[in-house]
Enzyme design. Structure first.
Site, PDB file in Angstrom:
ATOM      1  CB  VAL A  16      -1.041  -0.067   1.202  1.00 20.89           C
ATOM      2  CG1 VAL A  16      -1.773   1.396   1.171  1.00 20.89           C
ATOM      3  CG2 VAL A  16      -1.870  -1.325   1.289  1.00 20.89           C
ATOM      4  NE  ARG A  42      18.115  -1.064  11.850  1.00 21.44           N
ATOM      5  CZ  ARG A  42      18.295   0.178  12.333  1.00 21.44           C
ATOM      6  NH1 ARG A  42      19.433   0.914  11.857  1.00 21.44           N
ATOM      7  NH2 ARG A  42      17.778   0.769  13.613  1.00 21.44           N
ATOM      8  CD  GLU A 122     -13.865   5.879   2.508  1.00 16.26           C
ATOM      9  OE1 GLU A 122     -14.429   6.858   2.881  1.00 16.26           O
ATOM     10  OE2 GLU A 122     -14.312   4.739   2.437  1.00 16.26           O
ATOM     11  CB  ILE A 129     -15.798   0.944  -2.320  1.00 11.33           C
ATOM     12  CG1 ILE A 129     -15.571   0.032  -3.439  1.00 11.33           C
ATOM     13  CG2 ILE A 129     -17.267   1.433  -2.317  1.00 11.33           C
ATOM     14  CD1 ILE A 129     -16.433  -1.345  -3.148  1.00 11.33           C
ATOM     15  N   GLY A 180      -0.570  -9.980  -4.382  1.00 15.20           N
ATOM     16  CA  GLY A 180      -0.515  -8.794  -3.282  1.00 15.20           C
ATOM     17  C   GLY A 180      -1.707  -8.582  -2.670  1.00 15.20           C
ATOM     18  CG  ASP A 194      -9.719  -8.385   5.330  1.00  9.92           C
ATOM     19  OD1 ASP A 194      -8.789  -7.673   5.994  1.00  9.92           O
ATOM     20  OD2 ASP A 194     -10.259  -8.127   4.499  1.00  9.92           O
ATOM     21  CE  LYS A 198     -10.748  -4.884   4.265  1.00 14.52           C
ATOM     22  NZ  LYS A 198     -10.717  -5.979   3.084  1.00 14.52           N
ATOM     23  N   GLY A 296      -4.962  -4.466  -3.115  1.00 13.99           N
ATOM     24  CA  GLY A 296      -4.028  -4.263  -4.286  1.00 13.99           C
ATOM     25  C   GLY A 296      -3.507  -2.699  -4.026  1.00 13.99           C
TER      26      GLY A 296
HETATM   27  N1  HSE Z   1      -6.408  -8.690   2.198  1.00 15.01           N
HETATM   28  C1  HSE Z   1      -7.349  -7.636   2.071  1.00 15.01           C
HETATM   29  C2  HSE Z   1      -8.292  -8.071   1.140  1.00 15.01           C
HETATM   30  C3  HSE Z   1      -6.504  -6.627   1.625  1.00 15.01           C
HETATM   31  O1  HSE Z   1      -8.024  -9.359   0.529  1.00 15.01           O
HETATM   32  O2  HSE Z   1      -9.388  -7.669   0.951  1.00 15.01           O
HETATM   33  C4  HSE Z   1      -7.521  -5.357   1.389  1.00 15.01           C
HETATM   34  O3  HSE Z   1      -8.024  -5.082   2.588  1.00 15.01           O
END
Ligand code: HSE
Length: 400
Positions: A16, A42, A122, A129, A180, A194, A198, A296
Protein backbone atom coordinates in the site's frame (compact mmCIF):
# COMPACT_ATOMS: atom_id res chain seq x y z
CA UNK A 1 -11.84 26.37 1.96
CA UNK A 2 -8.10 26.80 2.23
CA UNK A 3 -5.79 23.91 2.13
CA UNK A 4 -3.27 23.31 4.81
CA UNK A 5 0.20 22.50 3.55
CA UNK A 6 0.83 18.90 4.47
CA UNK A 7 4.13 17.56 5.66
CA UNK A 8 3.70 13.81 5.85
CA UNK A 9 5.51 11.24 7.92
CA UNK A 10 4.72 7.78 6.59
CA UNK A 11 5.00 4.41 8.33
CA UNK A 12 5.47 1.36 6.10
CA UNK A 13 6.55 0.99 2.51
CA UNK A 14 4.92 -2.28 1.51
CA UNK A 15 2.25 -2.91 -1.07
CA UNK A 16 0.00 0.00 0.00
CA UNK A 17 2.86 2.40 0.81
CA UNK A 18 4.39 1.95 -2.62
CA UNK A 19 0.94 2.14 -4.20
CA UNK A 20 0.35 5.46 -2.47
CA UNK A 21 3.75 6.70 -3.61
CA UNK A 22 2.84 5.92 -7.24
CA UNK A 23 -0.59 7.47 -6.87
CA UNK A 24 0.83 10.63 -5.30
CA UNK A 25 3.47 10.94 -8.02
CA UNK A 26 0.87 10.70 -10.76
CA UNK A 27 -1.69 12.96 -9.10
CA UNK A 28 -1.72 16.26 -10.99
CA UNK A 29 -3.94 18.38 -8.80
CA UNK A 30 -2.58 17.58 -5.40
CA UNK A 31 0.91 17.63 -4.06
CA UNK A 32 1.88 16.48 -0.60
CA UNK A 33 5.34 16.40 0.77
CA UNK A 34 6.38 13.00 2.17
CA UNK A 35 9.09 14.18 4.52
CA UNK A 36 10.14 10.77 5.77
CA UNK A 37 9.18 7.11 5.64
CA UNK A 38 9.74 4.88 8.65
CA UNK A 39 10.36 1.20 7.87
CA UNK A 40 11.40 -1.80 9.97
CA UNK A 41 13.54 -3.91 7.69
CA UNK A 42 17.03 -2.46 7.24
CA UNK A 43 18.14 -5.06 4.69
CA UNK A 44 15.33 -4.82 2.17
CA UNK A 45 16.14 -3.20 -1.21
CA UNK A 46 13.97 -0.11 -1.72
CA UNK A 47 13.01 1.36 -5.05
CA UNK A 48 13.67 4.95 -3.93
CA UNK A 49 16.87 6.38 -2.35
CA UNK A 50 17.58 5.36 1.24
CA UNK A 51 17.74 9.03 2.22
CA UNK A 52 13.89 8.96 2.24
CA UNK A 53 13.81 6.38 5.02
CA UNK A 54 14.33 6.18 8.73
CA UNK A 55 14.21 3.21 11.10
CA UNK A 56 13.32 5.36 14.12
CA UNK A 57 9.64 6.08 14.66
CA UNK A 58 10.51 9.10 16.79
CA UNK A 59 12.14 10.79 13.79
CA UNK A 60 8.57 11.24 12.60
CA UNK A 61 6.60 11.36 15.85
CA UNK A 62 8.89 13.97 17.44
CA UNK A 63 9.26 16.13 14.35
CA UNK A 64 7.04 19.16 14.98
CA UNK A 65 7.08 20.11 11.30
CA UNK A 66 5.24 16.87 10.37
CA UNK A 67 1.52 17.53 10.64
CA UNK A 68 0.13 14.33 9.14
CA UNK A 69 1.07 10.74 9.91
CA UNK A 70 0.14 8.13 7.30
CA UNK A 71 0.22 4.70 8.89
CA UNK A 72 0.46 1.76 6.47
CA UNK A 73 2.14 -1.04 8.41
CA UNK A 74 1.05 -4.60 8.92
CA UNK A 75 1.44 -5.00 12.66
CA UNK A 76 -1.77 -3.80 14.33
CA UNK A 77 -0.26 -3.42 17.82
CA UNK A 78 2.69 -1.37 16.59
CA UNK A 79 0.25 0.63 14.45
CA UNK A 80 -1.92 1.40 17.49
CA UNK A 81 1.11 2.63 19.38
CA UNK A 82 2.19 4.87 16.47
CA UNK A 83 -1.29 6.21 15.78
CA UNK A 84 -2.15 7.01 19.40
CA UNK A 85 1.25 8.62 20.03
CA UNK A 86 0.82 10.78 16.94
CA UNK A 87 -2.68 11.83 18.01
CA UNK A 88 -1.51 12.70 21.51
CA UNK A 89 1.10 14.93 19.92
CA UNK A 90 -1.63 16.74 18.00
CA UNK A 91 -0.91 15.19 14.61
CA UNK A 92 -3.67 14.13 12.26
CA UNK A 93 -3.53 10.53 11.08
CA UNK A 94 -4.57 8.58 7.98
CA UNK A 95 -4.48 4.80 8.29
CA UNK A 96 -5.46 1.74 6.26
CA UNK A 97 -5.23 -0.61 9.24
CA UNK A 98 -8.60 -2.31 9.66
CA UNK A 99 -7.44 -4.65 12.43
CA UNK A 100 -6.32 -1.71 14.53
CA UNK A 101 -9.35 0.47 13.88
CA UNK A 102 -11.83 -2.36 14.50
CA UNK A 103 -10.11 -3.53 17.69
CA UNK A 104 -9.84 -0.05 19.25
CA UNK A 105 -12.71 1.71 17.54
CA UNK A 106 -14.37 3.55 20.44
CA UNK A 107 -11.07 4.51 22.02
CA UNK A 108 -9.84 5.97 18.72
CA UNK A 109 -13.09 7.88 18.27
CA UNK A 110 -12.81 9.34 21.79
CA UNK A 111 -9.17 10.29 21.27
CA UNK A 112 -10.00 12.36 18.22
CA UNK A 113 -12.26 14.52 20.37
CA UNK A 114 -9.88 14.64 23.30
CA UNK A 115 -6.83 15.73 21.30
CA UNK A 116 -8.76 17.64 18.66
CA UNK A 117 -7.23 15.70 15.79
CA UNK A 118 -8.60 13.84 12.81
CA UNK A 119 -8.21 10.13 12.12
CA UNK A 120 -9.29 9.03 8.64
CA UNK A 121 -9.39 5.41 7.47
CA UNK A 122 -11.35 5.14 4.22
CA UNK A 123 -8.85 2.59 2.86
CA UNK A 124 -9.54 0.24 5.76
CA UNK A 125 -12.88 -0.97 4.38
CA UNK A 126 -13.58 -1.72 0.74
CA UNK A 127 -10.23 -0.21 -0.39
CA UNK A 128 -11.09 1.98 -3.38
CA UNK A 129 -14.84 2.18 -2.61
CA UNK A 130 -15.56 5.40 -0.68
CA UNK A 131 -18.10 3.75 1.59
CA UNK A 132 -17.18 5.39 4.89
CA UNK A 133 -17.40 8.92 3.59
CA UNK A 134 -20.65 8.09 1.82
CA UNK A 135 -22.16 6.74 5.01
CA UNK A 136 -21.01 9.82 6.93
CA UNK A 137 -22.00 12.45 4.42
CA UNK A 138 -24.74 11.04 2.23
CA UNK A 139 -26.56 8.64 4.51
CA UNK A 140 -26.32 10.77 7.62
CA UNK A 141 -30.08 11.26 7.77
CA UNK A 142 -31.14 8.13 5.93
CA UNK A 143 -32.99 5.27 7.52
CA UNK A 144 -30.57 2.58 6.55
CA UNK A 145 -32.21 -0.84 6.59
CA UNK A 146 -29.16 -2.88 5.73
CA UNK A 147 -25.75 -3.04 4.17
CA UNK A 148 -24.16 -6.15 2.71
CA UNK A 149 -21.54 -6.97 0.17
CA UNK A 150 -18.15 -8.34 -0.63
CA UNK A 151 -15.46 -6.74 1.50
CA UNK A 152 -12.53 -9.10 1.03
CA UNK A 153 -10.67 -9.17 -2.27
CA UNK A 154 -8.64 -12.31 -1.54
CA UNK A 155 -11.60 -14.60 -0.87
CA UNK A 156 -13.46 -13.18 -3.83
CA UNK A 157 -10.44 -13.86 -6.02
CA UNK A 158 -10.20 -17.44 -4.74
CA UNK A 159 -13.92 -18.09 -5.16
CA UNK A 160 -13.86 -16.61 -8.67
CA UNK A 161 -11.02 -18.89 -9.77
CA UNK A 162 -12.66 -21.93 -8.19
CA UNK A 163 -15.97 -21.18 -9.86
CA UNK A 164 -14.80 -20.04 -13.30
CA UNK A 165 -11.75 -22.19 -13.88
CA UNK A 166 -12.14 -25.09 -11.48
CA UNK A 167 -8.86 -24.07 -9.82
CA UNK A 168 -8.33 -25.79 -6.52
CA UNK A 169 -8.49 -23.80 -3.32
CA UNK A 170 -4.80 -23.86 -2.40
CA UNK A 171 -3.63 -22.86 -5.88
CA UNK A 172 -6.18 -20.05 -6.06
CA UNK A 173 -5.09 -18.73 -2.67
CA UNK A 174 -1.46 -18.83 -3.74
CA UNK A 175 -2.31 -16.73 -6.75
CA UNK A 176 -4.14 -14.18 -4.59
CA UNK A 177 -1.09 -13.99 -2.35
CA UNK A 178 1.27 -13.54 -5.29
CA UNK A 179 -0.83 -10.68 -6.56
CA UNK A 180 -0.50 -8.89 -3.24
CA UNK A 181 -4.18 -9.10 -2.27
CA UNK A 182 -3.85 -11.31 0.79
CA UNK A 183 -2.83 -10.33 4.31
CA UNK A 184 0.63 -11.49 5.45
CA UNK A 185 -1.32 -14.07 7.42
CA UNK A 186 -3.93 -15.18 4.85
CA UNK A 187 -5.95 -16.90 7.59
CA UNK A 188 -7.28 -13.40 8.29
CA UNK A 189 -8.76 -13.36 4.79
CA UNK A 190 -9.99 -16.91 4.33
CA UNK A 191 -11.41 -17.38 7.83
CA UNK A 192 -13.49 -14.23 7.49
CA UNK A 193 -11.70 -12.04 10.07
CA UNK A 194 -10.75 -9.34 7.60
CA UNK A 195 -14.30 -9.03 6.31
CA UNK A 196 -15.53 -8.84 9.91
CA UNK A 197 -13.12 -6.06 10.88
CA UNK A 198 -14.29 -4.07 7.87
CA UNK A 199 -17.93 -4.79 8.71
CA UNK A 200 -17.41 -3.50 12.27
CA UNK A 201 -15.86 -0.27 10.96
CA UNK A 202 -18.70 0.22 8.51
CA UNK A 203 -21.24 -0.49 11.28
CA UNK A 204 -19.81 2.37 13.33
CA UNK A 205 -20.59 4.79 10.53
CA UNK A 206 -23.79 3.17 9.28
CA UNK A 207 -25.48 2.77 12.67
CA UNK A 208 -23.30 4.48 15.28
CA UNK A 209 -22.52 1.27 17.19
CA UNK A 210 -18.88 0.52 17.86
CA UNK A 211 -19.06 -3.25 18.15
CA UNK A 212 -16.24 -5.30 19.47
CA UNK A 213 -15.27 -7.73 16.70
CA UNK A 214 -15.59 -10.65 19.11
CA UNK A 215 -19.31 -9.95 19.42
CA UNK A 216 -19.85 -10.57 15.73
CA UNK A 217 -20.15 -14.04 14.20
CA UNK A 218 -17.83 -14.71 11.28
CA UNK A 219 -17.24 -17.72 9.09
CA UNK A 220 -14.95 -17.94 6.09
CA UNK A 221 -14.26 -20.09 3.05
CA UNK A 222 -11.34 -22.22 4.22
CA UNK A 223 -13.40 -25.41 4.42
CA UNK A 224 -15.06 -25.01 1.03
CA UNK A 225 -14.89 -28.11 -1.20
CA UNK A 226 -15.54 -28.83 -4.85
CA UNK A 227 -18.90 -30.29 -3.82
CA UNK A 228 -20.02 -26.88 -2.61
CA UNK A 229 -18.94 -25.19 -5.83
CA UNK A 230 -20.62 -27.95 -7.82
CA UNK A 231 -23.86 -27.60 -5.85
CA UNK A 232 -23.85 -23.81 -6.37
CA UNK A 233 -23.17 -24.17 -10.10
CA UNK A 234 -25.95 -26.69 -10.59
CA UNK A 235 -28.39 -24.24 -9.01
CA UNK A 236 -27.06 -21.28 -11.03
CA UNK A 237 -25.39 -19.62 -8.02
CA UNK A 238 -21.97 -18.31 -7.22
CA UNK A 239 -20.65 -18.46 -3.67
CA UNK A 240 -19.37 -15.14 -2.28
CA UNK A 241 -18.25 -14.22 1.22
CA UNK A 242 -20.85 -11.67 2.30
CA UNK A 243 -20.80 -9.63 5.49
CA UNK A 244 -24.19 -8.28 6.49
CA UNK A 245 -25.43 -5.66 8.93
CA UNK A 246 -29.06 -4.65 9.19
CA UNK A 247 -31.89 -3.54 11.41
CA UNK A 248 -34.09 -6.07 13.14
CA UNK A 249 -36.29 -3.32 14.59
CA UNK A 250 -36.27 0.45 15.16
CA UNK A 251 -33.28 0.54 17.51
CA UNK A 252 -31.62 -2.86 17.06
CA UNK A 253 -29.21 -4.30 14.52
CA UNK A 254 -27.66 -7.67 13.83
CA UNK A 255 -24.57 -8.53 11.81
CA UNK A 256 -22.51 -11.50 10.67
CA UNK A 257 -20.07 -12.70 8.02
CA UNK A 258 -21.03 -15.83 6.07
CA UNK A 259 -20.53 -17.24 2.60
CA UNK A 260 -23.69 -16.73 0.58
CA UNK A 261 -25.32 -18.08 -2.57
CA UNK A 262 -25.73 -15.36 -5.16
CA UNK A 263 -28.02 -15.86 -8.14
CA UNK A 264 -27.27 -14.33 -11.54
CA UNK A 265 -29.89 -11.59 -11.19
CA UNK A 266 -28.11 -10.09 -8.17
CA UNK A 267 -25.63 -7.20 -8.24
CA UNK A 268 -22.94 -9.19 -6.46
CA UNK A 269 -22.99 -12.01 -9.02
CA UNK A 270 -20.70 -10.15 -11.39
CA UNK A 271 -18.41 -8.75 -8.71
CA UNK A 272 -15.47 -11.04 -9.39
CA UNK A 273 -11.75 -11.36 -8.76
CA UNK A 274 -10.39 -8.84 -6.25
CA UNK A 275 -13.33 -6.50 -6.69
CA UNK A 276 -15.55 -5.60 -3.75
CA UNK A 277 -19.22 -4.65 -3.96
CA UNK A 278 -21.52 -3.08 -1.40
CA UNK A 279 -25.31 -2.87 -1.45
CA UNK A 280 -27.14 -0.45 0.79
CA UNK A 281 -30.88 -0.51 1.32
CA UNK A 282 -32.43 2.59 2.74
CA UNK A 283 -35.87 4.12 3.19
CA UNK A 284 -35.47 7.04 0.79
CA UNK A 285 -32.49 6.30 -1.44
CA UNK A 286 -33.76 2.71 -1.78
CA UNK A 287 -31.22 0.23 -3.09
CA UNK A 288 -27.73 1.35 -4.10
CA UNK A 289 -24.75 -0.57 -5.31
CA UNK A 290 -21.08 0.41 -5.04
CA UNK A 291 -18.32 -1.54 -6.68
CA UNK A 292 -14.58 -1.19 -7.08
CA UNK A 293 -11.24 -2.82 -6.49
CA UNK A 294 -11.10 -4.08 -2.94
CA UNK A 295 -7.43 -4.95 -2.62
CA UNK A 296 -4.07 -4.12 -4.15
CA UNK A 297 -1.57 -1.32 -3.73
CA UNK A 298 -2.95 1.23 -6.16
CA UNK A 299 -6.63 0.74 -5.30
CA UNK A 300 -5.91 1.07 -1.58
CA UNK A 301 -3.43 3.88 -2.24
CA UNK A 302 -6.17 5.83 -4.03
CA UNK A 303 -8.34 5.78 -0.89
CA UNK A 304 -5.37 6.84 1.23
CA UNK A 305 -4.72 9.72 -1.18
CA UNK A 306 -8.34 10.78 -0.91
CA UNK A 307 -8.04 10.84 2.90
CA UNK A 308 -4.81 12.84 2.70
CA UNK A 309 -6.49 15.33 0.43
CA UNK A 310 -9.57 15.52 2.69
CA UNK A 311 -7.24 16.07 5.60
CA UNK A 312 -5.68 19.08 3.92
CA UNK A 313 -9.17 20.66 3.98
CA UNK A 314 -9.57 19.91 7.67
CA UNK A 315 -12.03 17.04 7.19
CA UNK A 316 -12.99 14.98 10.23
CA UNK A 317 -15.53 12.21 10.67
CA UNK A 318 -18.39 13.49 12.77
CA UNK A 319 -19.81 10.04 13.57
CA UNK A 320 -23.24 11.40 12.87
CA UNK A 321 -25.15 8.17 13.49
CA UNK A 322 -23.41 7.81 16.84
CA UNK A 323 -24.36 11.38 17.74
CA UNK A 324 -27.97 10.68 16.75
CA UNK A 325 -27.96 7.51 18.84
CA UNK A 326 -31.03 5.94 17.28
CA UNK A 327 -29.60 2.42 17.27
CA UNK A 328 -28.72 1.22 20.75
CA UNK A 329 -29.04 -2.57 20.70
CA UNK A 330 -27.28 -5.45 19.07
CA UNK A 331 -28.85 -8.87 18.75
CA UNK A 332 -27.86 -12.30 17.52
CA UNK A 333 -31.36 -13.64 17.91
CA UNK A 334 -31.90 -13.82 14.18
CA UNK A 335 -33.07 -16.63 11.93
CA UNK A 336 -31.49 -17.40 8.64
CA UNK A 337 -31.57 -20.21 6.14
CA UNK A 338 -28.32 -22.05 5.58
CA UNK A 339 -26.89 -24.80 3.41
CA UNK A 340 -24.80 -27.11 5.57
CA UNK A 341 -22.48 -29.60 3.89
CA UNK A 342 -21.35 -32.22 6.38
CA UNK A 343 -20.33 -35.84 6.92
CA UNK A 344 -21.60 -36.87 10.35
CA UNK A 345 -25.18 -36.60 11.55
CA UNK A 346 -23.92 -35.62 14.99
CA UNK A 347 -22.33 -32.53 13.43
CA UNK A 348 -25.59 -31.57 11.80
CA UNK A 349 -27.44 -31.97 15.10
CA UNK A 350 -25.26 -29.28 16.66
CA UNK A 351 -26.85 -26.66 14.44
CA UNK A 352 -30.35 -27.04 15.86
CA UNK A 353 -32.15 -26.81 12.53
CA UNK A 354 -35.69 -25.53 13.06
CA UNK A 355 -36.90 -26.55 9.63
CA UNK A 356 -35.21 -28.51 6.88
CA UNK A 357 -36.44 -27.93 3.35
CA UNK A 358 -33.84 -29.94 1.43
CA UNK A 359 -31.70 -32.89 2.38
CA UNK A 360 -29.19 -35.03 0.49
CA UNK A 361 -27.15 -37.97 1.63
CA UNK A 362 -24.51 -39.29 -0.73
CA UNK A 363 -21.49 -41.51 -0.42
CA UNK A 364 -19.03 -38.63 -0.19
CA UNK A 365 -20.98 -35.94 1.56
CA UNK A 366 -24.37 -34.86 2.81
CA UNK A 367 -26.11 -31.55 2.92
CA UNK A 368 -29.14 -30.03 4.55
CA UNK A 369 -30.86 -26.72 3.92
CA UNK A 370 -32.90 -25.23 6.71
CA UNK A 371 -33.44 -22.49 9.23
CA UNK A 372 -31.00 -21.90 12.07
CA UNK A 373 -30.58 -19.18 14.63
CA UNK A 374 -27.51 -16.94 14.46
CA UNK A 375 -27.20 -17.36 18.23
CA UNK A 376 -26.58 -21.06 17.68
CA UNK A 377 -23.90 -20.41 15.06
CA UNK A 378 -22.24 -17.94 17.43
CA UNK A 379 -22.29 -20.52 20.24
CA UNK A 380 -20.53 -22.98 17.90
CA UNK A 381 -17.90 -20.48 16.75
CA UNK A 382 -14.97 -22.12 18.56
CA UNK A 383 -15.84 -25.63 17.30
CA UNK A 384 -16.59 -24.70 13.71
CA UNK A 385 -13.00 -24.27 12.46
CA UNK A 386 -12.21 -27.92 13.34
CA UNK A 387 -15.34 -29.39 11.79
CA UNK A 388 -15.58 -31.00 8.37
CA UNK A 389 -18.51 -28.84 7.31
CA UNK A 390 -19.19 -25.84 5.11
CA UNK A 391 -21.92 -23.29 5.73
CA UNK A 392 -23.53 -21.00 3.19
CA UNK A 393 -26.29 -18.49 3.83
CA UNK A 394 -28.92 -19.16 1.15
CA UNK A 395 -30.17 -15.59 1.52
CA UNK A 396 -33.75 -16.85 1.17
CA UNK A 397 -35.06 -16.25 4.67
CA UNK A 398 -34.49 -13.34 6.99
CA UNK A 399 -32.50 -11.28 4.52
CA UNK A 400 -32.88 -10.86 0.77
N1 HSE B 1 -6.42 -8.75 2.31
C1 HSE B 1 -7.37 -7.71 2.04
C2 HSE B 1 -8.36 -8.23 1.03
C3 HSE B 1 -6.68 -6.50 1.55
O1 HSE B 1 -8.09 -9.24 0.39
O2 HSE B 1 -9.43 -7.64 0.87
C4 HSE B 1 -7.54 -5.29 1.42
O3 HSE B 1 -8.06 -4.89 2.66
Amino acid sequence: MTREKLRIGMFGYGCVGQGLHDVLNSSKGFKADIVRICVKNREKKRRIPMSNFTFEKDDILNDPSINLVVELIDDADAAFDIVTTAMKKGKNVVTANKVMVANHFKELVDMQGKYNVSLLYEASAGASIPIIRNLEEYYDNELLYSLRGILNGTTNYVLTLMHNQGTDYAAALNEAREKGFAESDPALDVEGWDAKFKLCIITGHAYGLFLEPKEVFHYGINTISKFDIQYAKEKGFKIKLVPYVGKTNENTITSFVLPRFISSDKYLYNVDNEYNGIITEAAFADKQFFSGKGAGGHATGSAVLSDISANSYGYKYEYKKYQQGTVSNYTRDYKLEIYLRYKNEKDRNLFGFEEVSEYFSGRLYKYAIGIVNLQRLYALRKQLPGMDVFIVNTGRKGIN
